[in-house]
Design an enzyme around this catalytic site. Structure first.
Site, mmCIF file in Angstrom:
data_model
loop_
_atom_site.group_PDB
_atom_site.id
_atom_site.type_symbol
_atom_site.label_atom_id
_atom_site.label_comp_id
_atom_site.label_asym_id
_atom_site.label_seq_id
_atom_site.Cartn_x
_atom_site.Cartn_y
_atom_site.Cartn_z
ATOM 1 N N HIS A 1 39.687 55.628 36.922
ATOM 2 C CA HIS A 1 39.232 54.697 37.967
ATOM 3 C C HIS A 1 39.160 53.233 37.534
ATOM 4 C CE1 HIS A 1 35.417 54.756 35.806
ATOM 5 N NE2 HIS A 1 35.056 53.714 36.529
HETATM 6 C C1 UD1 Z 1 32.384 50.198 39.718
HETATM 7 C C2 UD1 Z 1 32.020 49.425 38.445
HETATM 8 C C3 UD1 Z 1 32.468 50.212 37.230
HETATM 9 C C4 UD1 Z 1 31.938 51.636 37.263
HETATM 10 C C5 UD1 Z 1 32.354 52.283 38.575
HETATM 11 C C6 UD1 Z 1 31.816 53.683 38.670
HETATM 12 C C7 UD1 Z 1 32.104 46.964 38.705
HETATM 13 C C8 UD1 Z 1 32.850 45.747 38.363
HETATM 14 N N1 UD1 Z 1 32.719 48.144 38.392
HETATM 15 O O1 UD1 Z 1 33.786 50.283 39.788
HETATM 16 O O2 UD1 Z 1 31.948 49.590 36.067
HETATM 17 O O3 UD1 Z 1 32.496 52.362 36.172
HETATM 18 O O4 UD1 Z 1 31.810 51.487 39.662
HETATM 19 O O5 UD1 Z 1 32.335 54.360 39.771
HETATM 20 O O6 UD1 Z 1 31.009 46.885 39.215
HETATM 21 N N2 UD1 Z 1 35.303 52.353 47.191
HETATM 22 C C9 UD1 Z 1 35.177 53.236 48.244
HETATM 23 N N3 UD1 Z 1 33.937 53.743 48.507
HETATM 24 C C10 UD1 Z 1 32.833 53.407 47.800
HETATM 25 C C11 UD1 Z 1 32.986 52.481 46.744
HETATM 26 C C12 UD1 Z 1 34.224 51.972 46.450
HETATM 27 O O7 UD1 Z 1 36.130 53.576 48.905
HETATM 28 O O8 UD1 Z 1 31.750 53.937 48.076
HETATM 29 C C13 UD1 Z 1 36.659 51.839 46.870
HETATM 30 C C14 UD1 Z 1 37.028 50.585 47.609
HETATM 31 O O9 UD1 Z 1 38.412 50.599 47.782
HETATM 32 C C15 UD1 Z 1 36.647 49.508 46.608
HETATM 33 C C16 UD1 Z 1 37.044 50.161 45.295
HETATM 34 O O10 UD1 Z 1 36.711 51.549 45.470
HETATM 35 O O11 UD1 Z 1 37.316 48.305 46.819
HETATM 36 C C17 UD1 Z 1 36.337 49.623 44.091
HETATM 37 O O12 UD1 Z 1 34.910 49.710 44.258
HETATM 38 P P1 UD1 Z 1 33.945 48.757 43.397
HETATM 39 O O13 UD1 Z 1 32.534 49.058 43.708
HETATM 40 O O14 UD1 Z 1 34.400 47.341 43.514
HETATM 41 O O15 UD1 Z 1 34.248 49.135 41.884
HETATM 42 P P2 UD1 Z 1 34.506 50.553 41.182
HETATM 43 O O16 UD1 Z 1 35.961 50.652 40.902
HETATM 44 O O17 UD1 Z 1 33.841 51.671 41.885
#
Ligand code: UD1
Length: 358
Positions: free
Chosen positions: A207
């Protein structure tokens, strides 16, 4: 004492579970603020219900966005909450955008900040998590370090006086859930279709932005996993699903079978049922170590170097061009005993104690 925990992303909810339980054994007041960084039920709700965490007192509902938008949204939404709650401490967890925003919001209002899981370093300045953890450590009044190595890092940065070694709260929760699983609590993980839980399989997650956001890199990693001679259960984070869709890449191909992320107990059961783990997650590297399964980490470095000792974990940044990837990913668990570099499973109680006395 009143402590306000700021959480928002899946790994923070796992760490919150033992902390909330430790607060519940005391007279201290514990307020939970969920930023809403993670909002899918698979990444958030199932952790509250599965780990018995009280519902958040406040939900900021920030959702996804660019780093600046997400961090800024949490920061501005925190202001009225802190003004109203006036906690003695704000407790922030790990290295996500919610961590940094929670810390900065508190500092601006002269509220003391404690950072749980302080002192971890990858020394890779391209990782968003590295910026978050370094900035949070330097903003915090109290650095709650999980390992001796973390203590050394903060000392090298002139932060020794503010730091305390408490151990790793992930041990508290992981060992408790392992015992439930082994006691036959009827926890059967929902593995992806195509995986037979009674036959050898590898458990995989992917991820990190560094691995998922470049189409060529992601395609190469998926091909390397798909060509392994053992079935691979890929528990797909929504970020991976969205990038794979965007780049037209298949998450189920060859040996690779993809399914939804698992709740915590299901994840522990899935690790215990597996022959090994392949991942880029920090938490899962450590869970594999604690549960005695060999891990192959798809990154050039790790914040948990203790897992590398005796070959329990191996770093493979480019599985697609690493000739020995197959033999490494499918290796047996090392015979060597593991030490206890992450503490004794009482870290959360120590955290509450240190906060109360500081
Ligand atoms: C975040 C943390 C990372 C952690 C990870 C655990 C940061 C910079 N990164 O990464 O350190 O290891 O969480 O999971 O804070 N999305 C969904 N549903 C959700 C959440 C996210 O669909 O409930 C998708 C969206 O497309 C979003 C992408 O995942 O844009 C990334 O989500 P984001 O919260 O920005 O970062 P993570 O990759 O989850």
């Amino acid at each position: 004492m009143k402590v306000l925990s700021v959480v928002g992303a899946r790994p923070q909810l796992v760490k919150l579970a033992p902390i909330a339980a430790a607060f519940a054994e005391t007279e201290h007041q514990h307020v939970i603020v969920h930023t809403g960084q993670h909002y899918d039920a698979d990444l958030s709700d199932v952790f509250f219900t599965g780990l018995g965490i009280p519902d958040p007192d406040v939900h900021l509902g920030v959702g996804s966005g660019s780093h600046g938008v997400q961090t800024g949204s949490v920061l501005s939404a925190m202001d009225p909450v802190l003004e109203r709650e006036q906690p003695d401490w704000v407790l922030v967890y790990g290295d996500t955008n919610s961590t940094l925003a929670g810390a900065v919001a508190a500092v601006k209002q002269h509220i003391r900040v404690a950072h749980l899981e302080a002192g971890l370093r990858s020394f890779n300045r391209r990782m968003p998590e590295e910026h978050n953890r370094v900035l949070t450590d330097h903003a915090a009044d109290l650095l709650l370090c999980p390992t001796e190595e973390a203590m050394r890092h903060v000392a090298n940065e002139g932060l020794a006086e503010r730091s305390v070694l408490v151990g790793d709260v992930m041990v508290d929760v992981c060992m408790k859930v392992r015992d439930d699983v082994l006691a036959g609590a009827g926890i059967r993980p929902e593995l992806p279709a195509g995986i037979d839980p009674d036959q050898p399989y590898l458990l995989a997650t992917l991820h990190r932005a560094e691995n998922t956001d470049d189409p060529e890199r992601l395609a190469g990693m998926l091909e390397a996993l798909a060509s392994l001679p053992v079935p691979v259960a890929l528990l797909a984070h929504p970020r991976l699903v969205s990038r794979a869709e965007k780049f037209g890449l298949k998450l189920t191909q060859g040996a690779l079978h993809s399914g939804r992320p698992l709740p915590y107990a299901g994840m522990v059961a899935a690790v215990l049922g597996s022959a090994g783990v392949v991942t880029d997650s920090g938490g899962l590297q450590k869970e594999a170590y604690l549960l005695g399964r060999p891990c192959t980490t798809l990154r050039p470095e790790t914040e948990w170097p203790e897992t590398l000792v005796d070959g329990w974990n191996h770093l493979v940044p480019e599985p697609q061009s690493f000739a020995d990837f197959t033999s490494l990913a499918t290796r047996a668990a090392p015979a060597a005993e593991r030490g206890a570099p992450y503490g004794d499973g009482q870290a959360a109680r120590r955290v509450v104690d240190v906060l109360g006395k500081s």
